[in-house]
Scaffold this active site. Sequence first.
Site: not given
Ligand code: BJW
Ligand code: ZN
Length: 271
Positions: A117, A128, A215
């Site tokens: 990401h 651009c 997650s």
């Molecule tokens: C501990 C702990 C400790 C706590 N020790 N553990 C197919 C189906 C449905 C939807 C989609 C699909 N394909 C694409 C989509 C849409 C979308 C998507 O996935 N949506 C879902 C939410 C449903 N995906 C996208 O849009 C992606 N792009 C894409 O697919 O492009 C192609 C496309 C384009 C157009 C149309 C269709 C397709 C892009 C996704 C980009 C995600 N960006 C973010 C923000 C980054 C920028 C920023 O930082 O601001 O990335 S969102 C956010 O979630 C961030 C993270 O990297 C990402 C994942 O989260 P993560 O890391 O899992 O964190 P949490 O908070 O969810 O979980 C934390 C975990 O830690 C928990 O389980 C806790 O229990 C645990 N924990 N303490 C160990 N101490």
């Molecule tokens: Zn530019």
Amino acid sequence: MKMELSRLIRNAKRIVFFTGAGISAESGIPTFRGKDGLWNRYSPAELATFEAFLNDSLKIWKWYLYRMWLIAKAQPNPGHTAIAEFEKLFSGKVIVVTQNVDGLHEEAGSVKVLELHGNIFEGKCRFCGAFYSKERFSEIFPIASKCFLKNLSESDFKEKILKGLSEDSLPVCPVCGELVGPGVVWFGEVLPEDVLSQAFSVSKGSDLFFSVGTSALVQPAASLPIVAKESGAVLVEVNPEETFLSKQCDFVFRGSAAKVLPSILKEVKNI
Ligand code: BJW
Ligand code: ZN
């Protein structure tokens, strides 16, 4: 359980550590979902999309600068350090695939890291397509550099940086003259193609796949453990909470990454 896993680690040919926000939680960086997650207080659609940036670039930049400041001040924790040690111990067979944008794996000493990401200290022009490395971006937007932010107290950051920020002070792309945004992947944006294809390829080729602190909800990253499992990898989850992946995992450690990973490392070193 740790003993059996330790033997698998020693015998593995390719180990993937797939990480998410939870691994950095104990470094003081909030996760997205869950009890204290960012998305409980802020809406992803209002902050992590290009539409939101077009609607109110100043608000989005303030939010990212605040997170950059938090990250700049954070240190890698024993979870990051354990993964870096695994890489040193088993040189050539360990790779980190992270969804995190904080760069803490590299700071802990991990060398092979795929950032799915992006990185919060890089810059990206969505108009651009120009990409700005950390070094180049800190020339264009000096207040967004890690070196600068890490020396600021909270009050200085809020008073001198956030309050003084205006539309006119936001970074402008030297190529096209439009506003540059942070180098992260927002919802609806495609992931960097080369990074994503390498991530799929190492996941398919892995025989041991750790899912740590994620997650496992956000696609396409969330498909990596599934692809690994379908290709025959042993799946290990490290997370204090149950996730959608838990039932598919061969080993589940319900604890924090900063405690569980060093304890697995210790066991591996002992056998
Ligand atoms: C501990 C702990 C400790 C706590 N020790 N553990 C197919 C189906 C449905 C939807 C989609 C699909 N394909 C694409 C989509 C849409 C979308 C998507 O996935 N949506 C879902 C939410 C449903 N995906 C996208 O849009 C992606 N792009 C894409 O697919 O492009 C192609 C496309 C384009 C157009 C149309 C269709 C397709 C892009 C996704 C980009 C995600 N960006 C973010 C923000 C980054 C920028 C920023 O930082 O601001 O990335 S969102 C956010 O979630 C961030 C993270 O990297 C990402 C994942 O989260 P993560 O890391 O899992 O964190 P949490 O908070 O969810 O979980 C934390 C975990 O830690 C928990 O389980 C806790 O229990 C645990 N924990 N303490 C160990 N101490
Ligand atoms: Zn530019």
